[in-house]
Design an enzyme around this catalytic site. Structure first.
Site, short mmCIF file in Angstrom:
data_model
loop_
_atom_site.label_atom_id
_atom_site.label_comp_id
_atom_site.label_asym_id
_atom_site.label_seq_id
_atom_site.Cartn_x
_atom_site.Cartn_y
_atom_site.Cartn_z
N GLU A 63 0.83 -1.21 0.00
CA GLU A 63 0.00 0.00 0.00
C GLU A 63 0.87 1.26 0.00
O GLU A 63 0.58 2.22 -0.72
CB GLU A 63 -0.93 0.00 1.21
CG GLU A 63 -2.11 -0.95 1.11
CD GLU A 63 -3.12 -0.73 2.22
OE1 GLU A 63 -3.36 0.45 2.57
OE2 GLU A 63 -3.66 -1.72 2.73
N ASP A 103 -5.87 -10.10 0.98
CA ASP A 103 -5.62 -8.75 1.51
C ASP A 103 -6.24 -8.62 2.89
O ASP A 103 -7.40 -8.24 3.05
CB ASP A 103 -6.20 -7.70 0.56
CG ASP A 103 -5.79 -6.28 0.94
OD1 ASP A 103 -5.09 -6.12 1.95
OD2 ASP A 103 -6.18 -5.34 0.23
N SER A 118 5.44 -19.65 -2.18
CA SER A 118 5.49 -21.10 -2.01
C SER A 118 4.95 -21.76 -3.27
O SER A 118 4.35 -21.11 -4.13
CB SER A 118 4.65 -21.55 -0.81
OG SER A 118 4.95 -20.83 0.34
N ASP A 124 -5.13 -3.33 6.10
CA ASP A 124 -5.46 -2.02 5.52
C ASP A 124 -4.82 -0.93 6.36
O ASP A 124 -4.92 -0.94 7.60
CB ASP A 124 -6.98 -1.79 5.50
CG ASP A 124 -7.62 -2.31 4.22
OD1 ASP A 124 -6.89 -2.77 3.32
OD2 ASP A 124 -8.86 -2.26 4.12
#
Length: 818
Positions: free
Chosen positions: A195, A332, A260, A335
């Site tokens: 971000e 996600d 991975s 934030d």
């Protein structure tokens, strides 16, 4: 003269004797902490005897009459082999490294205190189910039993590092293990840094150019986002480079977050008629490895796989009929918010209902050789307030504001470890999917296989965002606007799930798994767009697969990116003009192009072409972005293949990157490619020599398994650090992520510390390996004995047969109730 000579000789002999005596004493003291694997130890906390059979590779096979006793044995084995590592992980989670290492680690401690990870783990103890609580308590008792043995028998303080640092050790507690789960979540969470990076880039470039340098993964597009400067007009256009984190830090700058591989085949695509599963989770390399192999004989049956010392769970592995692997999902789950301070009272921030006081308390950080430092911790309704010197937040935070973080791992009711234990008890894919419901953080993709079918499921809490969220979580958002705040979490059923695919094969390389509209999108930032292309080709090239073909894919070193980019970048450079005189830069360029023209993209440690290619692409990206981004360009440390492809295909006008803004002439992409190749060859000549045919990728792509504390101590580094020439690269299935930092930008610093391949038609033919050895003791022969096998792409048997373990055991430890 003769007398002086005799006295000098005597003094030299005395000094040499004292030096030898000091070395012998140091060796004796360090060797005292080497575990005796053939011993009977009376301990408190057991209900019945426990047997720890260590096979030829020092993998402990732990047998007991109850699950609690087996977990006790695992704690004891972890403390025997990895005591220093366990305690350093705990100190990191507690924010107490500076007590040992001084000012060097203060920033790490400060951040851990501000995130409040350890206190959140303490609160999570109360919400664990009975089985998890019993496992945590028994495991803690096992670690403490080893600590008691060290004290009672004067076993060299338990680890040689404690002769250099404080030997005071507090007993292990269940909360310590839960804190390590949150610490791993921090290692695997890239979205804070992503971000900030996107916000900083958007302050320097127009939206269409941001889409070039930070491209979305292939798939459907998204709606336009507001520019960061429109949200916060007072943010300065800052191009300063953020600090590089200390190696002890539990987090790192992009792209050193989770990566991975995992894939599985059902019986219809398996030559043996049983399911197949392969998994190699990627983390930063260290000595010893973060992974520790173990086998536990539980009431539900035997399980074998990879554990992380400090946790009573096998996070990857198999039982007789069921196997599971992990990859980072890139969901996600973080934030950042920009919080407006009250101009009249900076302890208050703006909320949808007006200004409100932040939750505030003080925390004291003790620093070695310095006075204690008191910091003020603050929490808003969105989460903890982070200072501007972390993650480059100062560069995107306007005056009169602070940044806060919402993150799923900060939940005080985290049952992730209980889910991992439930997964170990599962016998079928259906039971494995049900166990995943308890995962909170880190979010992972579980790849599952039983005797009949395969599945993949994203586990971990998925934040519910409002459809009108201003930034959709891609850049920091105003924290006082209600639609920007999380609206709780989606149900577990909303997490992506793939069961019994029609094609019989599924897998994940951290690539984009779903293309769903916001807010069910899972993520806009994914970890791979390249490895998945090579994986798809290898999987589709065979009608049926075997254990060996899965191993071959796991060790594949062909770069899809090199095969895709070189024809684009060098299209107008191949075989142009007459041969240049020997010894000239033009001739060197022609020789390099000739080598690359005949290369198949294999990133072999023995070849020169990978080094030429990697240096060229690095120099090319630097030339493309330097004039637009200035000093901030140094933060783009790794080549982004999709960016270079967009530029050379001129997607949406991306070819504009080739023209140097500061020059009067208009440069073409061919001009830039030629100049970048010259740059790369100059760098290669200065660092590796001008004889291109004698170059070796492995000389530059050396893996660094460094001891995170003693590795930099003069004289000790050559004992505790492990160096190996390796194949692979940033975008190969056998991934060896390069450092991206001068003076050694191609060092291999992040990759598969664990590899495992399981065949459920013949489960005991399964194999696994870790990147160093089982022991964390530098004097142990098991400190690095698996490392050479790992480097060569070899494995050790992953068998649940107790007689096979006993046949070549290096020792059998018997723990008896006191």
């Amino acid at each position: 003269m003769a007398t002086a000579f005799r006295w000098l000789l005597r003094l030299f002999t005395l000094a040499a004797g004292l030096a030898i005596a000091a070395l012998l004493l140091a060796y004796f003291l360090a060797a005292r902490s080497l575990p005796d694997y053939d011993a009977t130890v009376e301990v408190a906390g057991l209900s019945a005897p426990v047997e720890i059979v260590r096979d030829h590779a020092n993998v402990p096979h732990i047998f007991g009459e109850s699950d609690a006793d087996v977990y006790f044995g695992l704690g004891f084995a972890h403390a025997q082999d990895r005591l220093w590592q366990i305690l350093m992980l705990r100190r990191t989670a507690q924010g107490r490294l500076s007590e040992l290492f001084g000012r060097r680690t203060f920033r790490i401690d400060e951040l851990m205190r501000r995130l409040d990870i350890y206190n959140r783990a303490v609160r999570s103890v109360e919400v664990q189910d009975a089985a998890t609580t019993a496992a945590l308590e028994a495991y803690s008792a096992g670690i403490n039993a080893r600590l008691q043995q060290v004290n009672d028998e004067a076993l060299g303080r338990g680890a040689p590092e404690f002769w250099l640092f404080s030997p005071e050790i507090a007993p292990w507690q269940p909360a310590d293990s839960l804190a390590l789960v949150k610490l791993m979540a921090l290692r695997l969470s890239p979205h804070i840094a992503q971000e900030v990076r996107r916000a900083r880039t958007s302050l320097l470039l127009p939206p269409e150019r941001v889409a070039d340098i930070l491209p979305d993964s292939p798939g459907a597009g998204i709606a336009a986002l507001p520019e960061y400067a429109d949200l916060f007009p007072d943010v300065p256009r800052d191009t300063r480079v953020a600090e590089v984190m200390d190696p002890l830090a539990p987090f790192a700058a992009l792209p050193f977050s989770g990566a991975s591989n995992a894939w599985a085949a059902d019986p219809s695509r398996s030559a043996s008629g049983g399911t197949l599963l392969a998994n190699d989770p990627h983390l930063g390399f260290s000595a010893p490895s973060i992974w520790y192999l173990a086998r536990l004989e539980l009431a539900s049956g035997g399980v074998i796989g990879g554990s992380i010392p400090g946790m009573p769970a096998l996070l990857v592995g198999r039982s007789e009929r069921f196997g599971w692997g992990l990859t980072s999902s890139y969901l996600d789950d973080q934030d950042l918010y920009i919080e407006e301070l009250d101009p009249d009272d900076d302890s208050r921030v703006r909320t949808p209902d007006g200004f409100r006081a932040m939750e505030t308390r003080n925390s004291i950080i003790r620093v070695k050789d310095e006075p204690p430092v008191t910091i003020t911790l603050q929490w808003t309704e969105n989460g903890p307030v982070l200072p501007g010197h972390h993650f480059g937040l100062a560069s995107v935070t306007p005056p009169g504001h602070v940044a806060s973080l919402a993150w799923t791992a900060l939940s005080p009711a985290d049952t992730s470890l209980g889910a991992a234990l439930a997964l170990m008890r599962a016998q079928t894919v259906e039971e494995g999917l049900a166990a995943g419901a308890g995962y909170v953080a880190p979010s992972l993709n579980l790849t599952l296989a039983d005797g009949d079918t395969i599945a993949m499921k994203t586990v971990g809490a998925m934040p519910r965002r409002d459809a009108d969220h201003q930034t959709r979580g891609r850049i920091p958002a105003p924290g006082w606007i209600e639609t920007n705040r999380w609206q709780g979490y989606f149900n577990y059923q909303a997490n992506p799930e793939f069961v019994a695919p029609a094609g019989g094969i599924l897998g994940n390389t951290n690539n984009k798994t779903v293309d769903r509209p916001f807010p069910l999108h899972v993520s806009y930032h994914w970890g791979d767009t390249q490895r998945v292309q090579r994986w798809r080709r290898l999987m589709q090239a065979r009608e049926v697969h075997t254990r060996e073909s899965f191993i071959e894919a796991q060790l594949d070193t062909v770069s899809y990116s090199a095969r895709a980019l070189l024809p684009l970048v060098a299209a107008d450079l191949w075989f142009t003009g007459e041969a240049a005189p020997a010894g000239t830069p033009e001739r060197l360029r022609q020789d390099a192009l000739q080598l690359l023209a005949d290369w198949n993209g294999e990133m072999s440690e023995h070849l020169p072409e990978p080094l030429i290619y990697a240096a060229w692409m690095r120099a090319l990206q630097e030339r493309l972005i330097r004039d637009e981004l200035g000093a901030f360009a140094r933060e783009f440390t790794h080549v982004e293949p999709v960016f270079i492809e967009r530029v050379f295909r001129d997607v949406d006008g991306a070819g504009a990157w080739c023209d140097v803004i500061q020059s009067a002439a208009e440069e073409s992409c061919t001009d830039v490619a030629r100049a970048a190749l010259d740059d790369a060859l100059v760098w290669i000549s200065e660092t590796h020599g001008r004889a291109l045919e004698s170059l070796r990728w492995g000389d530059a792509h050396t893996v660094r398994h460094d001891h995170q504390v003693l590795g930099d101590v003069p004289g000790l580094g050559w004992i505790v650090n492990i160096r190996q020439s390796t194949s692979g690269g940033d975008q190969t299935l056998m991934r060896g992520l390069t450092s991206g930092r001068d003076p050694d930008p191609f060092l291999n610093v992040h990759g598969a510390g664990f590899r495992g391949v399981y065949d459920f038609a013949d489960p005991d033919s399964s194999v696994f390996v870790i990147a160093t050895g089982q022991s964390g003791h530098p004097l142990s022969r098991h400190y690095d004995d698996l490392g050479e096998l790992w480097r060569r792409g070899e494995y050790i048997p992953m068998s649940l047969d107790p007689e096979l373990a006993r046949a070549a055991a290096v020792g059998v430890t018997t723990l008896r109730p006191r």
